[in-house]
Design a protein around this motif. Structure first.
Motif, PDB file in Angstrom:
ATOM      1  N   THR A   1       0.707  -1.419  -0.013  1.00 21.86           N
ATOM      2  CA  THR A   1      -0.004  -0.119   0.246  1.00 21.86           C
ATOM      3  C   THR A   1       0.719   1.354   0.110  1.00 21.86           C
ATOM      4  OG1 THR A   1      -2.054   1.074   0.970  1.00 21.86           O
ATOM      5  CG2 THR A   1      -0.121   0.114   2.425  1.00 21.86           C
ATOM      6  N   ALA A   2       2.049   1.219   0.213  1.00 21.26           N
ATOM      7  CA  ALA A   2       3.040   2.307   0.062  1.00 21.26           C
ATOM      8  C   ALA A   2       4.023   2.067  -0.840  1.00 21.26           C
ATOM      9  CB  ALA A   2       3.804   2.589   1.483  1.00 21.26           C
ATOM     10  N   GLY A   3       5.428   2.590  -0.504  1.00 19.77           N
ATOM     11  CA  GLY A   3       6.437   2.218  -1.521  1.00 19.77           C
ATOM     12  C   GLY A   3       6.119   2.896  -3.027  1.00 19.77           C
ATOM     13  N   PRO A   4       6.754   2.246  -4.021  1.00 14.18           N
ATOM     14  CA  PRO A   4       6.416   2.695  -5.355  1.00 14.18           C
ATOM     15  C   PRO A   4       5.105   2.984  -5.731  1.00 14.18           C
ATOM     16  CG  PRO A   4       7.923   0.798  -5.336  1.00 14.18           C
ATOM     17  CD  PRO A   4       6.936   0.843  -4.143  1.00 14.18           C
ATOM     18  N   PRO A   5       4.907   3.946  -6.499  1.00 15.14           N
ATOM     19  CA  PRO A   5       3.254   4.564  -7.176  1.00 15.14           C
ATOM     20  C   PRO A   5       2.870   3.659  -7.556  1.00 15.14           C
ATOM     21  CG  PRO A   5       4.984   5.564  -8.235  1.00 15.14           C
ATOM     22  CD  PRO A   5       5.817   5.205  -7.040  1.00 15.14           C
ATOM     23  N   THR A   6       3.584   2.611  -8.195  1.00 15.46           N
ATOM     24  CA  THR A   6       2.934   1.549  -9.284  1.00 15.46           C
ATOM     25  C   THR A   6       2.500   0.163  -8.697  1.00 15.46           C
ATOM     26  OG1 THR A   6       5.060   0.900  -9.859  1.00 15.46           O
ATOM     27  CG2 THR A   6       3.999   2.361 -11.279  1.00 15.46           C
ATOM     28  N   GLY A   7       2.688   0.402  -7.160  1.00 12.92           N
ATOM     29  CA  GLY A   7       2.729  -0.986  -6.276  1.00 12.92           C
ATOM     30  C   GLY A   7       1.363  -1.662  -6.101  1.00 12.92           C
ATOM     31  N   HIS A   8       0.659  -0.910  -5.509  1.00  8.03           N
ATOM     32  CA  HIS A   8      -0.629  -1.428  -4.947  1.00  8.03           C
ATOM     33  C   HIS A   8      -1.769  -1.421  -6.078  1.00  8.03           C
ATOM     34  CE1 HIS A   8      -3.112  -2.284  -1.420  1.00  8.03           C
ATOM     35  NE2 HIS A   8      -3.720  -1.284  -1.323  1.00  8.03           N
ATOM     36  N   MET A   9      -2.538  -2.416  -6.183  1.00  7.02           N
ATOM     37  CA  MET A   9      -3.495  -2.955  -7.225  1.00  7.02           C
ATOM     38  C   MET A   9      -4.650  -4.003  -6.418  1.00  7.02           C
ATOM     39  SD  MET A   9      -0.986  -5.608  -9.187  1.00  7.02           S
ATOM     40  CE  MET A   9       0.610  -4.874  -8.741  1.00  7.02           C
ATOM     41  N   VAL A  10      -5.682  -4.011  -7.502  1.00  5.03           N
ATOM     42  CA  VAL A  10      -6.990  -4.568  -7.216  1.00  5.03           C
ATOM     43  C   VAL A  10      -7.165  -5.892  -7.993  1.00  5.03           C
ATOM     44  CG1 VAL A  10      -9.483  -4.478  -7.141  1.00  5.03           C
ATOM     45  CG2 VAL A  10      -8.187  -2.444  -6.492  1.00  5.03           C
ATOM     46  N   ILE A  11      -7.296  -6.806  -7.215  1.00 11.67           N
ATOM     47  CA  ILE A  11      -7.255  -8.219  -7.907  1.00 11.67           C
ATOM     48  C   ILE A  11      -8.729  -8.781  -7.814  1.00 11.67           C
ATOM     49  CG2 ILE A  11      -4.937  -8.420  -8.326  1.00 11.67           C
ATOM     50  CD1 ILE A  11      -5.307 -10.903  -6.053  1.00 11.67           C
ATOM     51  N   VAL A  12      -9.211  -9.716  -8.778  1.00 13.66           N
ATOM     52  CA  VAL A  12     -10.615 -10.341  -8.395  1.00 13.66           C
ATOM     53  C   VAL A  12     -10.529 -11.880  -8.665  1.00 13.66           C
ATOM     54  CG1 VAL A  12     -12.908 -10.261  -9.177  1.00 13.66           C
ATOM     55  CG2 VAL A  12     -11.807  -8.331  -9.038  1.00 13.66           C
ATOM     56  N   ALA A  13     -11.096 -12.641  -7.920  1.00 13.12           N
ATOM     57  CA  ALA A  13     -11.331 -13.987  -8.284  1.00 13.12           C
ATOM     58  C   ALA A  13     -12.746 -14.350  -7.979  1.00 13.12           C
ATOM     59  CB  ALA A  13     -10.373 -14.960  -7.127  1.00 13.12           C
TER      60      ALA A  13
ATOM     61  N   PRO B   1     -13.333 -23.827  -5.407  1.00 15.93           N
ATOM     62  CA  PRO B   1     -11.955 -23.245  -5.555  1.00 15.93           C
ATOM     63  C   PRO B   1     -12.367 -21.700  -6.248  1.00 15.93           C
ATOM     64  CG  PRO B   1     -12.474 -24.955  -7.239  1.00 15.93           C
ATOM     65  CD  PRO B   1     -13.910 -24.855  -6.164  1.00 15.93           C
ATOM     66  N   TRP B   2     -11.184 -20.919  -6.055  1.00 16.48           N
ATOM     67  CA  TRP B   2     -11.369 -19.646  -6.626  1.00 16.48           C
ATOM     68  C   TRP B   2     -10.652 -19.325  -7.843  1.00 16.48           C
ATOM     69  CZ3 TRP B   2     -14.639 -16.407  -4.460  1.00 16.48           C
ATOM     70  CH2 TRP B   2     -15.181 -16.517  -3.231  1.00 16.48           C
ATOM     71  N   GLU B   3     -11.391 -18.948  -8.994  1.00 13.37           N
ATOM     72  CA  GLU B   3     -10.717 -18.630 -10.301  1.00 13.37           C
ATOM     73  C   GLU B   3     -10.432 -17.486 -10.246  1.00 13.37           C
ATOM     74  OE1 GLU B   3     -12.442 -18.663 -14.703  1.00 13.37           O
ATOM     75  OE2 GLU B   3     -13.824 -19.056 -13.061  1.00 13.37           O
ATOM     76  N   ASN B   4      -9.107 -16.971 -11.025  1.00 14.45           N
ATOM     77  CA  ASN B   4      -8.671 -15.924 -11.016  1.00 14.45           C
ATOM     78  C   ASN B   4      -8.995 -15.013 -12.232  1.00 14.45           C
ATOM     79  OD1 ASN B   4      -6.940 -14.989  -8.711  1.00 14.45           O
ATOM     80  ND2 ASN B   4      -5.352 -16.596  -9.481  1.00 14.45           N
ATOM     81  N   HIS B   5      -9.397 -13.916 -12.079  1.00 11.87           N
ATOM     82  CA  HIS B   5      -9.825 -12.888 -13.220  1.00 11.87           C
ATOM     83  C   HIS B   5      -8.787 -12.934 -14.351  1.00 11.87           C
ATOM     84  CE1 HIS B   5     -11.266  -9.743 -15.518  1.00 11.87           C
ATOM     85  NE2 HIS B   5     -11.965  -8.913 -14.614  1.00 11.87           N
ATOM     86  N   PRO B   6      -9.155 -13.271 -15.473  1.00 15.30           N
ATOM     87  CA  PRO B   6      -8.369 -13.270 -16.982  1.00 15.30           C
ATOM     88  C   PRO B   6      -7.691 -11.929 -17.113  1.00 15.30           C
ATOM     89  CG  PRO B   6     -10.571 -13.653 -17.473  1.00 15.30           C
ATOM     90  CD  PRO B   6     -10.572 -13.699 -16.050  1.00 15.30           C
ATOM     91  N   GLY B   7      -8.317 -11.053 -16.495  1.00 14.88           N
ATOM     92  CA  GLY B   7      -7.835  -9.533 -16.811  1.00 14.88           C
ATOM     93  C   GLY B   7      -6.900  -8.885 -15.604  1.00 14.88           C
ATOM     94  N   ASN B   8      -6.638  -9.906 -14.528  1.00 16.47           N
ATOM     95  CA  ASN B   8      -6.108  -8.975 -13.488  1.00 16.47           C
ATOM     96  C   ASN B   8      -4.942  -8.344 -13.682  1.00 16.47           C
ATOM     97  OD1 ASN B   8      -7.712  -9.597 -11.071  1.00 16.47           O
ATOM     98  ND2 ASN B   8      -6.899 -11.713 -10.879  1.00 16.47           N
ATOM     99  N   PRO B   9      -4.608  -7.132 -12.926  1.00 12.78           N
ATOM    100  CA  PRO B   9      -5.499  -6.544 -12.125  1.00 12.78           C
ATOM    101  C   PRO B   9      -6.689  -5.737 -12.732  1.00 12.78           C
ATOM    102  CG  PRO B   9      -3.563  -5.308 -12.073  1.00 12.78           C
ATOM    103  CD  PRO B   9      -3.366  -6.471 -13.276  1.00 12.78           C
TER     104      PRO B   9
END
Length: 497
Positions: free
Chosen positions: A204-216, A224-232
């Motif tokens: 959540t801190a560090g480089p500006p390109t670090g934090h991101m939102v992912i979905v499953a 079982p959880w399937e990851n979004h093919p377009g993550n993040p």
């Protein structure tokens, strides 16, 4: 910001943030036709401020759900079940708390406006970021950082069984510039036959390109959880963007079959303001995956259907008349019961001293989202005390000035400086600080006199989380240190152009 009136030709857009200032890790719930939101309050007291909105764009403060935190209050989740409301809270140990490990508690109420119960210990240790969900089996669960899960009793006030690992996340390419993997912030919702698990990775801190939102997603809360093919589905891809470190999202439906996502982010060039709340529209693919509808959340975005035009985020001025502890002012890292240090009467704030200097005084600080502002106050000492005016990040990083009856003390970088400002040795003085896009100038004056500029200016663009390792913000503050008290009059805050 769109401030045009309704009517023909009225602009139908808004700009981020929808709630400015340091409001990290938003947790949002829809209650009837309203939306309610709170966010991480860390060591501030009162904590867990609750805001209400009709449209996700304009938010109004209602109350504080947590008068006295048990530790540093990290990312919570808000839930409704059988007509009762719950806030699941991770408390982190602090020097002033009795906790020895990250611990998850819960508070509950009959209505979002409260009153809220005292915190109840769920016995969950070593985990943060709870996310509540009711499974297809009708049982209640908390998902946790990691991503792990524990079952809840029917009343939601205790756990059943052990914590288990349920999802290992989505791995981004190793050459992406992030802070750390840090799988956290699970938020769950149901759409059709699918459960969706929204998480954050990248730090959540560090480089500006670090934090991101992912979905499953999964057809069962048990996976079982399937990851979004377009993550993040959301990420800051370049430091040229206006909003950095975007993450920790809640996705929810609004009228008109629209979907929106609230998350947080740092404003480019203004990490000092902390993580602010961002709103963006979500679209759905034909095969049932959410995608962020806007390429850039830094520009004008379409208002949700039925939303009123956007209005200013925070009042441009703040004075003692109408002062309310909690709405914008809060103590930093107070001991239990410390709100009793403050009394307000006849437009005078009386603050009893604590500690030996600004760093351990638990100052009273004001949240702001402004790039430029000015704050001033008249300070009068009562007894053996030092008091004054600061820009305060935490006990190790602040700047400003105070008086102790013998003269003026100046502070920069969290320490008392060698500078000897030629202010009079008295027990009453008016002080002013101006933060003009990180350039901080001070003034002082005796009663009835003219303002004299402090001899040293400060540059505060580095007063932020990546400098000091604390996920807070730089805030105007008043403090009193010692065994006496300070009387603060004519307290005024105003936004500058």
């Amino acid at each position: 910001m769109d401030q045009e009136a309704d009517g023909p030709g009225a602009a139908r857009s808004y700009t981020n943030p929808v709630l400015g200032g340091d409001r990290p890790d938003p947790a949002v719930i829809k209650v009837g036709d309203e939306y309610w939101m709170t966010y991480s309050s860390f060591e501030a007291a009162p904590g867990l401020l609750l805001y209400r909105s009709d449209d996700l764009v304009t938010w109004t403060y209602v109350t504080a759900a947590l008068p006295e935190p048990l530790g540093s209050t990290f990312a919570v989740d808000v839930a409704e079940h059988d007509g009762r409301f719950f806030i699941y809270i991770p408390f982190i140990p602090t020097p002033w708390s009795s906790l020895t490990d990250a611990s998850i508690f819960v508070i509950h109420a009959d209505a979002m406006a409260g009153p809220w119960s005292e915190p109840i210990d769920l016995g969950v240790r070593g985990a943060i970021d709870p996310g509540h969900v009711v499974g297809e089996d009708g049982r209640r669960y908390l998902f946790l950082s990691g991503i792990r899960r524990v079952a809840l009793c029917d009343d939601g006030l205790s756990t059943v069984g052990e914590i288990e690992q349920v999802y290992d996340g989505w791995r981004y390419p190793d050459d992406w510039i992030t802070e750390a993997y840090a799988l956290e912030g699970p938020k769950l919702f149901r759409r059709g036959e699918w459960f969706y698990l929204v998480s954050a990775v990248g730090g959540t801190a560090g480089p500006p390109t670090g934090h991101m939102v992912i979905v499953a997603r999964s057809r069962s809360v048990h996976g079982p959880w399937e990851n979004h093919p377009g993550n993040p589905i959301a990420r800051t891809r370049s430091a040229d963007e206006r909003w950095w470190s975007r993450g920790h999202a809640t996705i929810l439906e609004v009228p008109g079959e629209q979907w929106y996502m609230l998350s947080h982010g740092y404003e480019n060039g203004y990490r000092t303001l902390g993580r602010q709340i961002l709103l963006e529209q979500v679209a759905w693919t034909e095969d049932g995956w959410p995608v962020a509808a806007a390429d850039d959340v830094g520009g004008a975005l379409p208002l949700p259907e039925g939303a009123a035009p956007q209005h200013p985020l925070l009042p441009p001025a703040e004075e003692i008349p109408g002062f309310r502890l909690g709405e914008r002012w809060a103590f930093h890292a107070p001991l239990p019961g410390e709100s009793g240090r403050l009394t307000v009467a006849d437009d005078v704030l009386v603050l009893r001293g604590k500690g030996v200097g600004p760093g351990d005084s638990s100052p009273l600080a004001l949240v702001t989202g402004d790039h430029a502002y000015e704050i001033e106050v008249d300070v009068e000492l009562e007894g053996p005390v030092e008091a004054g005016l600061l820009l305060f990040f935490n006990g190790r990083l602040f700047c400003g000035m105070g008086i102790d009856g013998a003269g003026m003390r100046s502070y920069s970088g969290g320490i008392r400086t060698h500078w000897r400002e030629p202010a009079p040795a008295g027990r009453r003085l008016s002080l002013r600080l101006r933060n003009d896009h990180h350039i901080v100038t001070g003034w002082w004056r005796e009663q009835g006199g003219e303002w004299t500029r402090h001899g040293v200016r400060y540059e505060t663009s580095g007063y932020h989380a990546n400098t000091i390792g604390d996920l807070l913000s730089l805030r105007p503050a008043i403090y009193a240190a010692g065994d006496g008290s300070a009387r603060f009059r004519d307290l005024r805050y105003r936004r500058l152009a």
